[in-house]
Design a protein around this motif. Sequence first.
Motif, PDB file in Angstrom:
ATOM      1  N   ALA A 127      -5.152   3.313   6.286  1.00 18.24           N
ATOM      2  CA  ALA A 127      -4.786   4.677   6.680  1.00 18.24           C
ATOM      3  C   ALA A 127      -3.762   4.672   7.806  1.00 18.24           C
ATOM      4  CB  ALA A 127      -6.040   5.450   7.092  1.00 18.24           C
ATOM      5  N   ALA A 128      -3.885   3.720   8.721  1.00 19.03           N
ATOM      6  CA  ALA A 128      -2.931   3.639   9.831  1.00 19.03           C
ATOM      7  C   ALA A 128      -1.530   3.314   9.327  1.00 19.03           C
ATOM      8  CB  ALA A 128      -3.389   2.595  10.842  1.00 19.03           C
ATOM      9  N   LEU A 129      -1.436   2.368   8.393  1.00 16.45           N
ATOM     10  CA  LEU A 129      -0.133   2.020   7.827  1.00 16.45           C
ATOM     11  C   LEU A 129       0.443   3.193   7.042  1.00 16.45           C
ATOM     12  CD1 LEU A 129      -0.955  -1.604   6.600  1.00 16.45           C
ATOM     13  CD2 LEU A 129       0.482  -0.964   8.545  1.00 16.45           C
ATOM     14  N   ALA A 130      -0.400   3.850   6.253  1.00 16.17           N
ATOM     15  CA  ALA A 130       0.069   4.998   5.474  1.00 16.17           C
ATOM     16  C   ALA A 130       0.445   6.163   6.379  1.00 16.17           C
ATOM     17  CB  ALA A 130      -1.014   5.429   4.487  1.00 16.17           C
ATOM     18  N   GLY A 131      -0.191   6.230   7.566  1.00 16.43           N
ATOM     19  CA  GLY A 131       0.089   7.313   8.492  1.00 16.43           C
ATOM     20  C   GLY A 131       1.319   7.092   9.344  1.00 16.43           C
ATOM     21  N   GLY A 132       1.882   5.887   9.319  1.00 17.59           N
ATOM     22  CA  GLY A 132       3.130   5.680  10.053  1.00 17.59           C
ATOM     23  C   GLY A 132       3.213   4.446  10.915  1.00 17.59           C
ATOM     24  N   LEU A 133       2.115   3.668  11.042  1.00 15.65           N
ATOM     25  CA  LEU A 133       2.192   2.452  11.843  1.00 15.65           C
ATOM     26  C   LEU A 133       2.911   1.350  11.071  1.00 15.65           C
ATOM     27  CD1 LEU A 133       0.243   4.085  13.574  1.00 15.65           C
ATOM     28  CD2 LEU A 133      -1.022   1.983  14.020  1.00 15.65           C
ATOM     29  N   ASP A 134       3.431   0.360  11.806  1.00 20.85           N
ATOM     30  CA  ASP A 134       4.280  -0.660  11.199  1.00 20.85           C
ATOM     31  C   ASP A 134       3.527  -1.854  10.642  1.00 20.85           C
ATOM     32  OD1 ASP A 134       7.048   0.362  11.805  1.00 20.85           O
ATOM     33  OD2 ASP A 134       6.207   0.347  13.821  1.00 20.85           O
ATOM     34  N   SER A 135       2.413  -2.208  11.270  1.00 17.50           N
ATOM     35  CA  SER A 135       1.722  -3.418  10.844  1.00 17.50           C
ATOM     36  C   SER A 135       0.299  -3.375  11.367  1.00 17.50           C
ATOM     37  CB  SER A 135       2.447  -4.663  11.370  1.00 17.50           C
ATOM     38  OG  SER A 135       1.878  -5.837  10.824  1.00 17.50           O
ATOM     39  N   THR A 136      -0.525  -4.326  10.896  1.00 13.46           N
ATOM     40  CA  THR A 136      -1.909  -4.434  11.329  1.00 13.46           C
ATOM     41  C   THR A 136      -2.231  -5.875  11.676  1.00 13.46           C
ATOM     42  OG1 THR A 136      -4.224  -4.149  10.665  1.00 13.46           O
ATOM     43  CG2 THR A 136      -2.669  -4.681   8.921  1.00 13.46           C
ATOM     44  N   ARG A 168       3.483   6.610   3.078  1.00 14.77           N
ATOM     45  CA  ARG A 168       4.005   6.667   4.448  1.00 14.77           C
ATOM     46  C   ARG A 168       5.203   7.611   4.528  1.00 14.77           C
ATOM     47  NH1 ARG A 168       4.793   2.588   8.873  1.00 14.77           N
ATOM     48  NH2 ARG A 168       6.763   3.094   9.874  1.00 14.77           N
ATOM     49  N   GLN A 169       6.079   7.563   3.528  1.00 16.67           N
ATOM     50  CA  GLN A 169       7.238   8.452   3.519  1.00 16.67           C
ATOM     51  C   GLN A 169       6.803   9.907   3.383  1.00 16.67           C
ATOM     52  OE1 GLN A 169       9.424   6.743   0.238  1.00 16.67           O
ATOM     53  NE2 GLN A 169      10.569   5.326   1.558  1.00 16.67           N
ATOM     54  N   ARG A 170       5.781  10.151   2.564  1.00 11.41           N
ATOM     55  CA  ARG A 170       5.285  11.520   2.424  1.00 11.41           C
ATOM     56  C   ARG A 170       4.670  12.002   3.742  1.00 11.41           C
ATOM     57  NH1 ARG A 170       1.961  10.924  -1.564  1.00 11.41           N
ATOM     58  NH2 ARG A 170       3.499  11.470  -3.157  1.00 11.41           N
ATOM     59  N   THR A 171       3.954  11.121   4.418  1.00  6.15           N
ATOM     60  CA  THR A 171       3.372  11.484   5.714  1.00  6.15           C
ATOM     61  C   THR A 171       4.467  11.894   6.692  1.00  6.15           C
ATOM     62  OG1 THR A 171       1.502   9.964   5.416  1.00  6.15           O
ATOM     63  CG2 THR A 171       2.006  10.670   7.661  1.00  6.15           C
ATOM     64  N   ALA A 172       5.504  11.070   6.787  1.00  4.63           N
ATOM     65  CA  ALA A 172       6.594  11.366   7.718  1.00  4.63           C
ATOM     66  C   ALA A 172       7.262  12.695   7.372  1.00  4.63           C
ATOM     67  CB  ALA A 172       7.619  10.230   7.693  1.00  4.63           C
ATOM     68  N   ALA A 173       7.487  12.932   6.084  1.00  2.00           N
ATOM     69  CA  ALA A 173       8.125  14.174   5.661  1.00  2.00           C
ATOM     70  C   ALA A 173       7.215  15.372   5.928  1.00  2.00           C
ATOM     71  CB  ALA A 173       8.478  14.100   4.179  1.00  2.00           C
TER      72      ALA A 173
END
Length: 489
Positions: free
Chosen positions: A203-212, A425-430
Motif C-alpha cells: 500500500a505504501a508503494l502504491a500510495g507514492g513511496l519509492d521503495s521498501t 501509484r500513477q492513479r494515486t498521484a493523479a
Amino acid sequence: MTTFPGLDYVQTNNHQQRSLQNQELNLTVDDYSLLTDLYQLTMAACYTGEGIEQQPASFELSVRRLPEGFGYLIAMGLAQALEYLAKFRFSLSQIAALQGTGIFTQANDRFWSLLAQGQFTGDVWAVPEGTAVFANQPLLRVEAPLWQAQLVETYLLNTINYQTLIATKAARLRDVAGEQATLLEFGTRRAFSPQASLWAARAALAGGLDSTSNVLAALQLGYLPSGTMAHALVMALSAIEGSEDQAFSAFHRHFPGAPLLIDTYDTIAAAQRLADKVNSGEMKLTGVRLDSGDLVTLSKQVRSLLPNVPIFASGDLDEWEIARLKAAEADIDGYGLGTRLVTGSPVNGVYKLVEIDGIPVMKQSSGKMTYPGRKQIFRSFTGSTVKADRLGLVSESPLEEQPLLQLVMKGGKQVQPVENLIAIRQRTAASVASLPQETRRLDNPVTVTVEISEGLRELTEETKKQTAKDAFAKRLSATRCANEEKDAK
C-alpha cells in the motif's frame, strides 16, 4: 467424545475448547475461509435454517467518517480482496473443526453441504485502487447469494481498511514531501503482524513511496529492497576494529558507496571525517542517514560538510513532522517512514446490507445510519479539479460526471486484468492532484462535498416509512393475538 482429524482438545472452565493444531498461527490461502468472525458463520447457518441463504443480497463497504485530520482516503486493498474471493473454499477438515466446536449443533444439515460445496459466485463493483474517496461512499459492493455475501465481510474489511489507511498516509507523505524527495518504507518491525507488513509495504508503494526495506514484499512486488545499516553494525565493528571510521570502511568493502548511518556517536564529527575522505577521493558516498537529534540543525551542518551527498532522515517521522522540517528549511533529501506510517488512526470501514431480494434496506441506528439500495458515486470536475461527488442509485445516469464504481468480478471471476503497482501509484498521484488544496492540507482539511441524489433521498424516506409501517403492523398483529388469547381464556 468424537474426534476429528487435525484437532486437539483442551479442558478449560468445564468447557471443551477445540482448535486446529497450528500454534504458530501462520496464514495460508487454505485458511482464508476460517479467517472470519464467528457471527458470520452463525448468521450463515441461521440463513440456511430459514431457507433464505440463496436470496440475492447486496452489501456495501464504506467509511462512516474520515480519520481525524484527514480530508480524503485513497482506496486500496482490492487486489487482495478479489484474490480472497476467488479462492474462497471450505475444506473437509475445516468443516470438521467447526462441527467439533459444539456451537453449531442445531445447524441445518444443508449448512454443512453448503460449506462443503460452496464457493464465491457473486459480482463485485469497486472503485479502482488509488482513487480518492470520502465518507459514506461505497469503496466496494458485493452482490451475491446472502450466505456468501455475509461470510466474506471480515476479510474484506481487514484488507481494505488497513491498506486504505497506509495508502492514504503514503499519499499525504508524498504530497507534503514533494516529488523530488525519496521516500522509503521502513515499517516492517512496527506493523501489526508479518502479513500486515507485506500489505503495508504494498500500500505504501502504491500510495507514492519509492521503495521498501521489506525484502519479501519488495521481491514479490518486483521492486529492489532498500536500506542502509543499523547502529548495531557501527557499534560492533567500532568495538572490534577500533573506530567508527573503520566500521564505515568495513561496510563499504562489502557494499561500496552505500549510504551510512552517521549518528551513532557524534554526528558532525563523523560527517567531517567522511567529508575529508570524500574530498580527497578516498571514498565515494551515495548518502548519509540521520536517525536522531535536531534534524533541522544537523541536516544543515552535514550539508555544509557534504554538499553533494544526499541526506536521509528517519525516526518516528510522519507527514506533519516532514511539513515542520520543510517549514524550518531542513536540508533533507529523503525520509525513512516506519512506525507512524504503518500504525496510527484506523480507517473504520463498515460493511452493511443495502438490498435483499430486491428490497432496499437501511440501518437507522443513531449516528450509524446507512443509505438503502445499490449505489454509484458520480464525480464531477471543474477543469482537472474535483468539484463535487454525487451519491446516487445504480439506476441513475451520470450528469456530465464520472461513475467511480466499476464491475471487477462477475460470477466469482475477475473481469479486469490485475493492475501493477506503477499504474496504481500513477492513479494515486493523479487523484491527489485533482483534489482541492483545502482537501489536501494537513491542518483542518475540508472534504469534498458529497451530494445525495434526489432518487436516493426519496428511496431513503420510502424505506424509513416502510420500516415504520412494518413495525406498526407487527405491533398491531401482536396486540390482536394477545387479545384473542385473552378472549379464548
